[in-house]
Enzyme design. Structure first.
Site, PDB file in Angstrom:
ATOM      1  CD1 TRP A 155      35.917  51.096  41.224  1.00 57.84           C
ATOM      2  CD2 TRP A 155      37.421  49.845  41.904  1.00 57.84           C
ATOM      3  NE1 TRP A 155      35.367  49.877  40.924  1.00 57.84           N
ATOM      4  CE2 TRP A 155      36.302  49.117  41.396  1.00 57.84           C
ATOM      5  CE3 TRP A 155      38.580  49.553  42.362  1.00 57.84           C
ATOM      6  CZ2 TRP A 155      36.404  47.542  41.599  1.00 57.84           C
ATOM      7  CZ3 TRP A 155      38.676  48.021  42.425  1.00 57.84           C
ATOM      8  CH2 TRP A 155      37.690  47.227  42.054  1.00 57.84           C
TER       9      TRP A 155
ATOM     10  CG  ASP B 148      41.334  53.567  38.014  1.00 58.01           C
ATOM     11  OD1 ASP B 148      41.088  53.361  36.906  1.00 58.01           O
ATOM     12  OD2 ASP B 148      41.027  52.981  39.058  1.00 58.01           O
TER      13      ASP B 148
ATOM     14  CE  LYS C 200      34.640  48.093  34.539  1.00 60.40           C
ATOM     15  NZ  LYS C 200      35.572  47.429  35.659  1.00 60.40           N
TER      16      LYS C 200
HETATM   17  N1  PMP Z   1      39.531  51.012  38.804  1.00 63.38           N
HETATM   18  C1  PMP Z   1      38.261  51.008  38.455  1.00 63.38           C
HETATM   19  C2  PMP Z   1      37.500  52.531  38.213  1.00 63.38           C
HETATM   20  C3  PMP Z   1      37.405  49.780  38.105  1.00 63.38           C
HETATM   21  O1  PMP Z   1      36.241  50.083  37.572  1.00 63.38           O
HETATM   22  C4  PMP Z   1      38.018  48.576  38.455  1.00 63.38           C
HETATM   23  C5  PMP Z   1      37.383  47.414  38.214  1.00 63.38           C
HETATM   24  N2  PMP Z   1      36.162  47.528  37.821  1.00 63.38           N
HETATM   25  C6  PMP Z   1      39.453  48.643  38.912  1.00 63.38           C
HETATM   26  C7  PMP Z   1      40.112  49.761  38.963  1.00 63.38           C
HETATM   27  C8  PMP Z   1      40.156  47.586  39.177  1.00 63.38           C
HETATM   28  O2  PMP Z   1      40.182  46.650  38.195  1.00 63.38           O
HETATM   29  P1  PMP Z   1      40.708  45.113  37.885  1.00 63.38           P
HETATM   30  O3  PMP Z   1      39.608  44.394  38.461  1.00 63.38           O
HETATM   31  O4  PMP Z   1      40.947  45.053  36.472  1.00 63.38           O
HETATM   32  O5  PMP Z   1      41.833  45.129  38.743  1.00 63.38           O
END
Ligand code: PMP
Length: 356
Positions: free
Chosen positions: A90, A168, A192
């Protein structure tokens, strides 16, 4: 996993919201009841996460991925540079997106290194940047797919490095204390530990607002979101209600301290089982292991699918690893009871005996 009481409240709200004879889905966002809902969410978040008045609490009608674009648009100008700490999937995606908008440096996150190596890393950063201060440094506190978590906050490394820190925290917010004061911004998707998808949370220090580039879309401009109290357009009422109910559940369960204790208990149980077994393995160094996402592999080829199939038969669902990584991954968010981990380890033991 949603906590049971939250699921029940959502269910009830669909049929008859608070005895008003209408569904929550029919509630106007211009109503007094919706104002009260927003107020309740803000107040509960401020209290649970100890958010001072220096920070805006923004509820955004999009996921964390769109913050990957909004962050450079708001905080990085055409001449500036931002640092992205690479710790897994991520943080990589966040950097990929920021690269569309400006100059960034990708650094290998100083996660599992000695003090000397860390010091050297900081010197390299300083040399590369020269006299230029980065607009911000971005990191991902818990890598959902890799199962890697920062053991301490980067402010420890950036103490000598005076630039805003942005995190994040999509997959670990509300599971442990966040030390907000060390951050200029913290953001997280809701699905989450904050309820359901369709929403994200951004906590932004007020002095960061007002720097957005002129071409920034209005809905991605954090100053606009702050000025409109998170209602720049029609807000996602249902996920906001899910967030309120999740916060109420966390309060009743004992707040962040209780969530943190449970997260440690759940993950300790699973990691110690994996480490003692001959079939399963997790290669993340102990210090960096995530409390929320535990990826593991089976040492013998061809056993992952039968393991997952048997797990499913026993009601142990959604254990397959991310499509980019394969293997197995147990996601242990706040609502997962310890019994879930106990049952998983029972199945792991049985399967290992069958294939030992
Ligand atoms: N950052 C992290 C640490 C994640 O776990 C996720 C999704 N699992 C995201 C960003 C992306 O989130 P979204 O799908 O809500 O855009």
């Amino acid at each position: 996993m949603l906590p049971g009481p939250v699921q029940e409240a959502l269910q009830q709200s669909l049929v008859d919201f608070e005895g008003q004879g209408i569904s929550l889905l029919s509630l106007s966002h211009r109503s007094e009841r919706f104002d009260a809902l927003m107020h309740s969410v803000q107040t509960r978040l401020r209290s649970l996460l100890e958010i001072s008045d220096e920070y805006e609490i923004l509820l955004c009608g999009f996921g964390a991925s769109l913050h990957f674009s909004a962050i450079p648009l708001n905080f990085l100008n055409e001449e500036g540079v931002a640092i992205y700490e690479m710790s897994g999937y991520w943080s990589d995606r966040a950097a990929d997106e920021a690269e569309h908008f400006g100059r960034i440096w990708r650094f290998q996150a100083p996660l599992n290194v000695s003090d000397a190596a860390r010091q050297q890393g900081m010197e390299v950063r300083e040399q590369m940047l020269g006299p230029e201060l980065p607009a911000y440094v971005h990191y991902c506190s818990n890598e959902t797919i890799d199962g890697v978590s920062w053991p301490t906050l980067p402010d420890q490394w950036y103490g000598e490095f005076p630039c805003p820190v942005i995190a994040d925290m999509s997959s670990d917010i509300l599971s442990r204390p966040i030390h907000l004061d060390a951050h200029a911004m913290v953001y997280a998707s809701a699905q989450k530990n904050l309820g359901i998808t369709g929403l994200s949370l951004a906590l932004i220090r007020k002095d960061m607002l007002g720097q957005a580039r002129s071409q920034t879309p209005r809905l991605l401009n954090y100053e606009v979101l702050a000025d409109t109290h998170s209602i720049p357009n029609t807000p996602p009422v249902f996920p906001i209600f899910a967030l309120e109910q999740t916060l109420i559940w966390i309060e009743k369960e004992g707040g962040i301290a209780a969530m943190y204790a449970r997260a440690r208990q759940r993950s300790d149980l699973l990691y110690s089982f994996i480490d003692a077994s001959e079939l399963y393995m997790n290669e993340v160094p102990q210090l960096l292991r995530s409390l929320l996402n535990v990826p593991f592999a089976l040492r013998q080829p061809g056993l992952t699918d039968p393991f997952l199939a048997g797990a499913e038969e026993r009601g142990l669902l959604q254990l397959q690893g991310h499509r980019s990584r394969g293997g197995v991954r147990a996601s242990l968010y706040n609502a997962m009871p310890i019994e879930g981990v106990i049952r998983l380890t029972e199945w792991m033991r049985e399967f290992e005996q069958q294939h030992g």
